[in-house]
Design an enzyme around this catalytic site. Sequence first.
Site, PDB file in Angstrom:
ATOM      1  N   ASP A  44       0.664  -1.109   0.030  1.00  0.00           N
ATOM      2  CA  ASP A  44       0.079   0.143   0.042  1.00  0.00           C
ATOM      3  C   ASP A  44       0.710   1.340   0.031  1.00  0.00           C
ATOM      4  OD1 ASP A  44      -2.133  -1.760   0.505  1.00  0.00           O
ATOM      5  OD2 ASP A  44      -1.986  -1.499   2.914  1.00  0.00           O
TER       6      ASP A  44
HETATM    7  N1  URA Z   1      -1.076  -5.975   4.066  1.00  0.00           N
HETATM    8  C1  URA Z   1      -1.381  -4.668   3.903  1.00  0.00           C
HETATM    9  O1  URA Z   1      -2.638  -4.354   4.524  1.00  0.00           O
HETATM   10  N2  URA Z   1      -0.904  -3.675   3.169  1.00  0.00           N
HETATM   11  C2  URA Z   1       0.413  -4.085   2.610  1.00  0.00           C
HETATM   12  O2  URA Z   1       0.856  -2.880   1.855  1.00  0.00           O
HETATM   13  C3  URA Z   1       0.745  -5.207   2.651  1.00  0.00           C
HETATM   14  C4  URA Z   1      -0.076  -6.313   3.112  1.00  0.00           C
END
Ligand code: URA
Length: 203
Positions: A77
């Site tokens: 993310d």
């Molecule tokens: N899980 C998440 O919530 N975000 C990420 O970036 C990776 C795994």
Amino acid sequence: MKVQGVVLDDASRRVDPDQVRLDGEPLEFPHGLLVMLHKPVGLVCSHDTKEGPRVYDLLPERWQERDPKVTTIGRLDKETSGILLFTDQGSLVQRLTSPKHHVDKVYEATLDREVTAVMIEAFERGLELNEGGERLQTLPAVLRSLGGKRAEVTLREGKYHQVRRMFAAVGAHVETLARTRFGEWTLGDLPEGEWKELPLPAH
Ligand code: URA
């Protein structure tokens, strides 16, 4: 383009990529590319420049012309930092992201509360998440407390926002999230925002 000093004008000829010279220079990553980036918070794992600053902007611009395309192996993310891999080998993306290949991804999170035994058991059993109206069952995951409100999670799959959604499902909010390990790879002393080449794993 030359092969062993001879100009190649027959595009159908098969050649050894290590012997090819382009403007006198050897090819860059003639057998394929695998790179690790220490992703900072604030960059998106998208090729689309309209989505804001991209992780691809931290890599050499000339790689955007490569064919096959250089892509991330899974995504993080925008607000997640840590280890992010890139490759131009589709088979490697498949091998490292498919749960059947059992490649662990390890995350460190800071939460708005402490980890409880109930949370640990729920992660171990697998949780039911809502995926666009459908129910999604997560695979067993290992959750452990790192002290205080810090937690470590080990997953073998990578659904959208998975760690944040798993914590939300047990009533906790993730304040910060970083991936610290992807399979056999860790960041070591790679500074944030920098990348390094990795040897391609043997098939
Ligand atoms: N899980 C998440 O919530 N975000 C990420 O970036 C990776 C795994």
